[in-house]
Design a protein around this motif. Structure first.
Motif, PDB file in Angstrom:
ATOM      1  N   THR A 157       0.788  -1.351   0.044  1.00 37.60           N
ATOM      2  CA  THR A 157      -0.035   0.167   0.259  1.00 37.60           C
ATOM      3  C   THR A 157       0.930   1.280   0.046  1.00 37.60           C
ATOM      4  O   THR A 157       0.519   2.318  -0.761  1.00 37.60           O
ATOM      5  N   SER A 158       1.864   1.141   0.652  1.00 35.12           N
ATOM      6  CA  SER A 158       3.028   2.440   0.637  1.00 35.12           C
ATOM      7  C   SER A 158       3.602   2.556  -0.745  1.00 35.12           C
ATOM      8  O   SER A 158       3.526   3.847  -1.104  1.00 35.12           O
ATOM      9  N   LEU A 159       3.898   1.456  -1.456  1.00 36.30           N
ATOM     10  CA  LEU A 159       4.366   1.643  -2.641  1.00 36.30           C
ATOM     11  C   LEU A 159       3.225   2.063  -3.738  1.00 36.30           C
ATOM     12  O   LEU A 159       3.543   2.764  -4.475  1.00 36.30           O
ATOM     13  N   GLY A 160       1.999   1.929  -3.315  1.00 36.99           N
ATOM     14  CA  GLY A 160       1.020   2.399  -4.085  1.00 36.99           C
ATOM     15  C   GLY A 160       0.835   3.896  -4.130  1.00 36.99           C
ATOM     16  O   GLY A 160       0.445   4.537  -5.087  1.00 36.99           O
ATOM     17  N   VAL A 161       1.201   4.394  -3.113  1.00 36.65           N
ATOM     18  CA  VAL A 161       1.133   6.048  -3.042  1.00 36.65           C
ATOM     19  C   VAL A 161       2.428   6.366  -3.831  1.00 36.65           C
ATOM     20  O   VAL A 161       2.170   7.535  -4.400  1.00 36.65           O
ATOM     21  N   ILE A 162       3.519   5.875  -3.668  1.00 37.26           N
ATOM     22  CA  ILE A 162       4.698   6.289  -4.587  1.00 37.26           C
ATOM     23  C   ILE A 162       4.389   6.103  -5.948  1.00 37.26           C
ATOM     24  O   ILE A 162       4.719   6.943  -6.811  1.00 37.26           O
ATOM     25  N   GLY A 163       3.760   5.032  -6.341  1.00 37.30           N
ATOM     26  CA  GLY A 163       3.563   4.708  -7.728  1.00 37.30           C
ATOM     27  C   GLY A 163       2.282   5.689  -7.988  1.00 37.30           C
ATOM     28  O   GLY A 163       2.627   6.080  -9.538  1.00 37.30           O
ATOM     29  N   ALA A 164       1.655   6.208  -7.297  1.00 34.79           N
ATOM     30  CA  ALA A 164       0.670   7.380  -7.821  1.00 34.79           C
ATOM     31  C   ALA A 164       1.400   8.520  -8.241  1.00 34.79           C
ATOM     32  O   ALA A 164       0.816   9.153  -9.341  1.00 34.79           O
ATOM     33  N   LEU A 165       2.335   8.851  -7.465  1.00 39.38           N
ATOM     34  CA  LEU A 165       3.059  10.209  -7.739  1.00 39.38           C
ATOM     35  C   LEU A 165       3.780   9.909  -9.092  1.00 39.38           C
ATOM     36  O   LEU A 165       3.905  10.964  -9.723  1.00 39.38           O
ATOM     37  N   VAL A 166       4.642   8.936  -9.294  1.00 40.53           N
ATOM     38  CA  VAL A 166       5.309   8.899 -10.655  1.00 40.53           C
ATOM     39  C   VAL A 166       4.498   8.296 -11.862  1.00 40.53           C
ATOM     40  O   VAL A 166       5.344   8.430 -12.964  1.00 40.53           O
ATOM     41  N   LYS A 167       3.366   8.029 -11.669  1.00 43.57           N
ATOM     42  CA  LYS A 167       2.435   7.441 -12.768  1.00 43.57           C
ATOM     43  C   LYS A 167       2.274   8.674 -13.875  1.00 43.57           C
ATOM     44  O   LYS A 167       2.168   8.343 -15.025  1.00 43.57           O
ATOM     45  N   VAL A 168       1.976   9.850 -13.399  1.00 43.81           N
ATOM     46  CA  VAL A 168       2.110  11.036 -14.168  1.00 43.81           C
ATOM     47  C   VAL A 168       3.662  11.418 -14.507  1.00 43.81           C
ATOM     48  O   VAL A 168       4.249  11.970 -13.200  1.00 43.81           O
ATOM     49  N   ASP A 169       4.099  11.534 -15.920  1.00 45.90           N
ATOM     50  CA  ASP A 169       5.441  11.876 -15.930  1.00 45.90           C
ATOM     51  C   ASP A 169       5.463  13.353 -15.657  1.00 45.90           C
ATOM     52  O   ASP A 169       5.003  14.307 -15.959  1.00 45.90           O
ATOM     53  N   ASP A 170       6.317  13.628 -14.584  1.00 53.07           N
ATOM     54  CA  ASP A 170       6.617  15.001 -13.883  1.00 53.07           C
ATOM     55  C   ASP A 170       7.974  15.014 -13.387  1.00 53.07           C
ATOM     56  O   ASP A 170       8.308  14.255 -12.462  1.00 53.07           O
ATOM     57  N   THR A 171       9.011  15.652 -14.187  1.00 48.36           N
ATOM     58  CA  THR A 171      10.331  15.769 -13.756  1.00 48.36           C
ATOM     59  C   THR A 171      10.382  16.136 -12.290  1.00 48.36           C
ATOM     60  O   THR A 171      11.523  16.154 -11.514  1.00 48.36           O
ATOM     61  N   GLU A 172       9.620  17.079 -11.640  1.00 42.49           N
ATOM     62  CA  GLU A 172       9.676  17.502 -10.401  1.00 42.49           C
ATOM     63  C   GLU A 172       9.420  16.665  -9.497  1.00 42.49           C
ATOM     64  O   GLU A 172      10.239  16.563  -8.225  1.00 42.49           O
ATOM     65  N   VAL A 173       8.467  15.344  -9.690  1.00 38.54           N
ATOM     66  CA  VAL A 173       8.251  14.286  -8.865  1.00 38.54           C
ATOM     67  C   VAL A 173       9.588  13.567  -8.682  1.00 38.54           C
ATOM     68  O   VAL A 173      10.105  13.099  -7.768  1.00 38.54           O
ATOM     69  N   ILE A 174      10.186  13.253  -9.949  1.00 38.05           N
ATOM     70  CA  ILE A 174      11.359  12.400 -10.125  1.00 38.05           C
ATOM     71  C   ILE A 174      12.353  13.192  -9.190  1.00 38.05           C
ATOM     72  O   ILE A 174      13.353  12.382  -8.352  1.00 38.05           O
ATOM     73  N   SER A 175      12.692  14.464  -9.432  1.00 34.35           N
ATOM     74  CA  SER A 175      13.559  15.064  -8.848  1.00 34.35           C
ATOM     75  C   SER A 175      13.667  14.888  -7.197  1.00 34.35           C
ATOM     76  O   SER A 175      14.669  14.717  -6.559  1.00 34.35           O
ATOM     77  N   PHE A 176      12.402  15.127  -6.658  1.00 29.89           N
ATOM     78  CA  PHE A 176      12.244  14.885  -5.240  1.00 29.89           C
ATOM     79  C   PHE A 176      12.493  13.471  -4.901  1.00 29.89           C
ATOM     80  O   PHE A 176      13.271  13.264  -3.945  1.00 29.89           O
TER      81      PHE A 176
END
Length: 320
Positions: A157-176
């Motif tokens: 379930t924790s991985l699901g939260v991170i997966g939701a963040l990366v699902k939309v391609d966004d360099t700012e998310v990746i940088s964080f």
């Protein structure tokens, strides 16, 4: 407790699912209107800040979160709600080591995590969620070693939260994420998690690699590249005994993306698993033309022209 972001008409004493003026339900009547659904959601969000009502509110909101379109902004903007969800998370830190997490505790905190996933998924709240560094509260759950069901459910379930963040391609998310310990934590899960949690963790690594920032980060040092390569290699060996086409798809996509980096591509010529070259996974990939094409591209790039027997029946040569 007042919540200025919610309608004044809502109170802690309002009956579940009903606001002032809401029509009384009747047998065979029309389904609840959007306004009534949101009144129900608002009442449950209010309940999150009441310790006596929180457990039921967590359960009901997590079950019905797909029904409430604007639940994420409601959760984020309601006074005290995110703090209440973080309180649920922090409360179980003491039972992580030594591992004493009960199924009931796991279910409850996973309901809180499901609501955080809702916030992480929504375009209006995703970056606010990130800038508040809330993902860091989940990292202790990814650093656990227990394979029992309560811990595995928590990990997934924790991985699901991170997966939701990366699902939309966004360099700012990746940088964080790259500024945190997410890569080692995902690699840990890829080594010891269940098939499903391995799949989500590998998906996260794949999405990080697909961003140029992520690829450069992994390939900047030999240590990082070989840390990722070693885990992928180990997973390929494990899949030869217990095949999973879904997991294999993400692994092959990771290798193919690594091959876009010249230094990594040179290294892959010497360390790409033999099982990806010799046709071991022909049967596993028979119904997956996309992954078969990725594998053939990978082998072509690193200097292996084809996998024996994989071209039969309109295989790679037909698709390329």
């Amino acid at each position: 407790m007042s919540m200025p972001n919610l309608p004044q008409s809502l109170s802690m004493n309002a009956p579940f699912g009903a606001g002032p003026g809401a029509p009384a339900p009747g047998p065979g009547g029309p389904p609840p209107s959007k306004d009534r659904k949101m009144a129900s959601a608002e009442q449950l969000v209010l309940d999150l800040c009441n310790p006596d009502l929180r457990e039921n509110a967590l359960l009901e909101l997590s079950k019905k979160r797909e029904l409430f379109q604007d639940l994420a902004p409601l959760l984020w903007n309601s006074v005290g709600t995110i703090a209440a969800l973080l309180q649920e998370i922090i409360f179980i830190y003491p039972v992580l080591s030594p591992p004493n997490l009960t199924p009931a505790q796991s279910n409850r905190v996973c309901n809180a995590l499901a609501l955080l996933q809702c916030v992480a998924s929504h375009s209006d709240t995703r970056m606010l969620f990130l800038k508040a560094h809330i993902p860091l509260y989940l990292y202790p759950f990814l650093n656990t070693g227990s394979k029992t069901r309560p811990f595995e459910y928590l990990r997934l379930t924790s991985l699901g939260v991170i997966g939701a963040l990366v699902k939309v391609d966004d360099t700012e998310v990746i940088s964080f994420l790259l500024s945190t310990e997410i890569i080692p934590l995902c690699l840990r899960t890829m080594e010891m998690g269940s098939e499903l949690s391995k799949t989500v963790a590998t998906f996260i690594v794949q999405k990080i690699l697909l961003d140029d920032l992520g690829l450069d980060y992994i390939c900047t040092t030999a240590e990082r590249f070989y840390a990722v390569g070693r885990v992928l290699n180990h997973m390929v060996g494990a899949l030869a005994e217990q095949p999973s086409s879904r997991l294999l798809k993400h692994i092959i996509r990771c290798y193919l993306r690594l091959a876009d980096n010249p230094r990594a591509c040179d290294a892959l010529r010497g360390c790409l698993p033999e099982m990806l070259r010799d046709g071991t996974f022909n049967a596993c990939l028979r119904e997956d033309p996309t992954t078969r094409r990725w594998l053939q591209q990978l082998l072509s790039i690193v200097g292996v022209n084809r996998v024996p027997g994989l071209q039969a029946g309109g295989g790679f040569e037909h698709m390329l």
